[in-house]
Scaffold this motif. Structure first.
Motif, PDB file in Angstrom:
ATOM      1  N   ILE A 185     -16.743  -2.794   9.732  1.00  0.00           N
ATOM      2  CA  ILE A 185     -15.284  -2.925   9.557  1.00  0.00           C
ATOM      3  C   ILE A 185     -14.951  -3.014   8.067  1.00  0.00           C
ATOM      4  CG2 ILE A 185     -13.276  -4.410   9.925  1.00  0.00           C
ATOM      5  CD1 ILE A 185     -14.317  -5.171  12.612  1.00  0.00           C
ATOM      6  N   ALA A 186     -15.662  -3.890   7.353  1.00  0.00           N
ATOM      7  CA  ALA A 186     -15.365  -4.088   5.922  1.00  0.00           C
ATOM      8  C   ALA A 186     -15.595  -2.792   5.142  1.00  0.00           C
ATOM      9  CB  ALA A 186     -16.245  -5.210   5.373  1.00  0.00           C
ATOM     10  N   GLY A 187     -16.697  -2.111   5.414  1.00  0.00           N
ATOM     11  CA  GLY A 187     -16.997  -0.868   4.708  1.00  0.00           C
ATOM     12  C   GLY A 187     -16.038   0.247   5.092  1.00  0.00           C
ATOM     13  N   GLY A 188     -15.670   0.290   6.360  1.00  0.00           N
ATOM     14  CA  GLY A 188     -14.724   1.307   6.824  1.00  0.00           C
ATOM     15  C   GLY A 188     -13.388   1.175   6.126  1.00  0.00           C
ATOM     16  N   MET A 189     -12.937  -0.056   5.979  1.00  0.00           N
ATOM     17  CA  MET A 189     -11.653  -0.295   5.294  1.00  0.00           C
ATOM     18  C   MET A 189     -11.756   0.096   3.824  1.00  0.00           C
ATOM     19  SD  MET A 189      -9.506  -1.430   7.415  1.00  0.00           S
ATOM     20  CE  MET A 189      -9.934  -1.409   9.115  1.00  0.00           C
ATOM     21  N   LEU A 190     -12.903  -0.233   3.229  1.00  0.00           N
ATOM     22  CA  LEU A 190     -13.104   0.096   1.805  1.00  0.00           C
ATOM     23  C   LEU A 190     -12.988   1.611   1.579  1.00  0.00           C
ATOM     24  CD1 LEU A 190     -14.007  -0.716  -1.093  1.00  0.00           C
ATOM     25  CD2 LEU A 190     -16.352  -0.359  -0.335  1.00  0.00           C
ATOM     26  N   VAL A 191     -13.706   2.351   2.386  1.00  0.00           N
ATOM     27  CA  VAL A 191     -13.715   3.810   2.183  1.00  0.00           C
ATOM     28  C   VAL A 191     -12.349   4.414   2.514  1.00  0.00           C
ATOM     29  CG1 VAL A 191     -14.798   5.976   2.891  1.00  0.00           C
ATOM     30  CG2 VAL A 191     -16.193   3.920   2.651  1.00  0.00           C
ATOM     31  N   ALA A 192     -11.760   3.955   3.626  1.00  0.00           N
ATOM     32  CA  ALA A 192     -10.492   4.552   4.067  1.00  0.00           C
ATOM     33  C   ALA A 192      -9.377   4.299   3.057  1.00  0.00           C
ATOM     34  CB  ALA A 192     -10.110   3.986   5.431  1.00  0.00           C
ATOM     35  N   TYR A 193      -9.382   3.123   2.438  1.00  0.00           N
ATOM     36  CA  TYR A 193      -8.278   2.776   1.535  1.00  0.00           C
ATOM     37  C   TYR A 193      -8.620   3.024   0.064  1.00  0.00           C
ATOM     38  CZ  TYR A 193      -5.653   1.018   5.449  1.00  0.00           C
ATOM     39  OH  TYR A 193      -4.935   0.945   6.623  1.00  0.00           O
ATOM     40  N   LEU A 194      -9.712   3.720  -0.177  1.00  0.00           N
ATOM     41  CA  LEU A 194     -10.108   3.999  -1.554  1.00  0.00           C
ATOM     42  C   LEU A 194      -9.270   5.107  -2.238  1.00  0.00           C
ATOM     43  CD1 LEU A 194     -12.176   2.552  -3.234  1.00  0.00           C
ATOM     44  CD2 LEU A 194     -13.855   4.308  -2.669  1.00  0.00           C
ATOM     45  N   PRO A 195      -8.851   6.150  -1.532  1.00  0.00           N
ATOM     46  CA  PRO A 195      -8.151   7.254  -2.212  1.00  0.00           C
ATOM     47  C   PRO A 195      -6.983   6.823  -3.118  1.00  0.00           C
ATOM     48  CG  PRO A 195      -8.694   7.915   0.016  1.00  0.00           C
ATOM     49  CD  PRO A 195      -9.080   6.475  -0.115  1.00  0.00           C
TER      50      PRO A 195
END
Lengths: 251, 308
Positions: A103-113
């Motif tokens: 969950i934490a990594g998914g949020m990081l990648v998704a909200y990185l752009p």
């Protein structure tokens, strides 16, 4: 061997992380609206105090990273309380630590752009040295570790989404808006400086500003901020893994 | 590997309330599931069915007792149990911002299935659950029944050796329910074991080979649906219109239950003629039908409530 280090099992983490990214990309509007607060602050600063724009850009990067913790909080609580998907995954070979990091990594990648976009603007307005880049990347990673853990832990404490929302807003304001994240530390009264350096968000912002040559701090202050941030990141993340394992089974 | 899929011995669970009295959800539940069996847990709301299912599926720690899945203790070795089970949680919903195809595939992959296996099982599960037409629509746009089918498809596609299903067909139309039953029968033919809770007694009867009736955290009955019916004094029900006023005339034939003006008598086939004779003499119309599992359930649970 790595998969089993310290009795932890990471198999499936990447798949669950990718699942979360996919979920978030289907909700792309949330990714866009997440940039509104730092975007609005950037516009204010550009108009009212253009000499502080680089500080604010770094602040918005730190703030965005801290905001990921709020998203972890909301997502983890939502899929647990509303969808019961935690039960689907916890009663499966996917380990609780893989679920948390997914969950934490998914949020990081998704909200990185959006953050990458801010990084480009920063580089155009105030190019960073290699050391400053490294400090920036380390500090952002540490803030992500701290905020994701806080978000995940808080998400497990409540049984109702509505109860969670005020805490989510409180944490964001307490760590992201009040301390000197978007503004230089020189505006903080001297007696509060130590406290500010101990906070993960303002500590990170101060360290990056210092490395970028935007606002110098003393060697002792830099040491205090860096040590506090590193300890907080590692200790909290380890606690997050412990907590995830503990909460996978109710007592 | 143990010959039993699940074995529970004297499982107890007490929920300690904060500022409220403790709740004894399970008071010594013992049961066993053989491999390839389909078993239903029946009980009123709050009887302890979900608590038991959550303990058996490693999601909740019991206060005492022992419970094993394929010989692995669920309390001390949950890591050994989890690859062997899959759970449809009560009121569980799929990710609203994934399509059913993504939901099933991602879950199978997270469980460690190789890509190709996950793909083929996903397609098969979607087809069996009748979700092909909506397989690429976000789940948030699906009806309640379609969401539930997506959830059931996610779990059934795992083909895990032991499946726990907590109210799996709630909200499904009769066709969809039967589709779920068919898949469950198919899975048990392949060797999977199924433990489900349901409020639909026709479902329990049609689907389960054995059932357990749970009340107030205790098992009141264990056996087949037919066995439950026999427990209440007969396999036939004679309903006598306006028989409520003639209760004493029928008292000797079996257990009588008044419902409005009607009187229902539970009896054995051998006594039907005698009862019908009395009804004819009294000019009362009467119909004969099989005892339903619902009547057996109500009687068994009712006795327990009366006894308390």
């Amino acid at each position: 061997m790595i998969k089993m280090a310290f009795g932890l099992r990471w198999a499936g983490t990447g798949v669950f992380l990718a699942t979360e990214i996919r979920v978030q990309f289907h909700e792309w509007l949330a990714i866009v609206t997440g940039t509104l607060t730092p975007g609005a602050l950037l516009i204010f600063v550009a108009v009212l105090a253009p000499d502080l724009i680089a500080v604010t850009l770094i602040g918005s990067l730190v703030y965005s990273m801290f905001l990921i913790g709020q998203r972890v909080l909301n997502e983890a609580a939502y899929i647990r309380i509303d969808h019961k998907l935690n039960e689907l995954y916890h009663a499966s070979p996917l380990s609780p630590e893989a679920y948390f990091v997914g969950i934490a990594g998914g949020m990081l990648v998704a909200y990185l752009p959006p953050s990458l976009f801010v990084l480009v603007i920063l580089e155009l307005l105030h190019p960073l040295t290699l050391v400053a880049w490294l400090v920036l990347a380390s500090c952002l990673l540490a803030v992500w570790a701290v905020s994701s853990t806080i978000g995940y832990v808080v998400s497990t404490l409540f049984k109702d989404m509505k109860t969670i929302w005020p805490y989510s807003a409180l944490l964001t304001n307490l760590f992201g808006i009040v301390p000197p994240v978007f503004y230089p530390i020189r505006f903080v009264p001297i007696e509060w400086r130590s406290v500010v350096l101990l906070l993960p968000t303002s500590g990170a912002a101060v360290l990056v500003n210092n490395a970028a040559g935007l606002e110098a701090i003393g060697g002792n202050e830099a040491f205090l901020a860096a040590t506090a941030l590193a300890v907080e990141a590692v200790a909290l993340f380890v606690f997050g893994i412990y907590w995830a394992r503990r909460m996978a089974r109710e007592r | 590997m143990s010959p039993e899929a699940l074995r529970a011995v004297d499982v107890r669970k007490v929920y300690h309330g904060r500022g409220s009295p403790d709740v004894e959800a399970l008071r010594g539940v013992s049961l066993a599931l053989r491999r390839g069996e389909r078993i239903a847990l029946l009980g009123r709301n709050g009887a302890g069915k979900t608590t038991f299912l959550r303990i058996a599926s490693t999601l909740l720690i019991p206060t005492s007792g022992q419970i094993e899945v394929f010989g692995h203790d669920v309390v001390s070795t949950p890591e050994a149990v989890r690859p062997l089970i899959a759970v449809v949680p009560q009121e569980g919903k799929p990710f609203f911002h994934l399509t059913p195809r993504e939901q099933v595939y991602c879950y199978l992959r997270a469980r460690g299935l190789p890509r190709e296996d996950a793909k083929s099982r996903t397609e098969a599960a979607l087809e069996k659950m009748g979700l092909e037409d909506v397989a690429d629509r976000l789940s948030v746009t699906l009806s309640g029944g379609q969401k539930q089918r997506a959830m059931v498809a996610t779990v059934l596609a795992t083909e895990a050796p032991l499946l726990f299903l907590d109210e799996p067909t709630i909200g499904l139309d009769p066709f969809a329910r039967r589709a779920v039953w068919d898949v469950l029968r198919d899975l048990t033919r392949k060797g999977c074991t199924v433990l489900l809770t349901t409020h639909y007694l026709d479902e329990a009867e049609a689907l389960s080979e054995r059932l357990y009736i749970v009340e107030e955290g205790r098992i009141l009955f264990e056996g087949t649906a037919e066995g439950a019916k026999r427990q209440i004094g007969g396999t036939l029900r004679i309903s006598i219109e306006n028989g409520g006023n003639h209760r004493e005339r029928f008292a000797s034939f079996g257990q009588g239950v008044a419902e409005g003006n009607s009187l229902h008598i539970i009896t054995e086939p051998g006594r039907v003629h005698e009862i019908m004779d009395v009804a004819l003499r009294e000019h009362l119309s009467a119909t004969v039908g099989p005892v339903s599992l619902e009547e057996a359930f109500l009687t068994i649970v009712g006795r327990s409530i009366d006894a308390e």
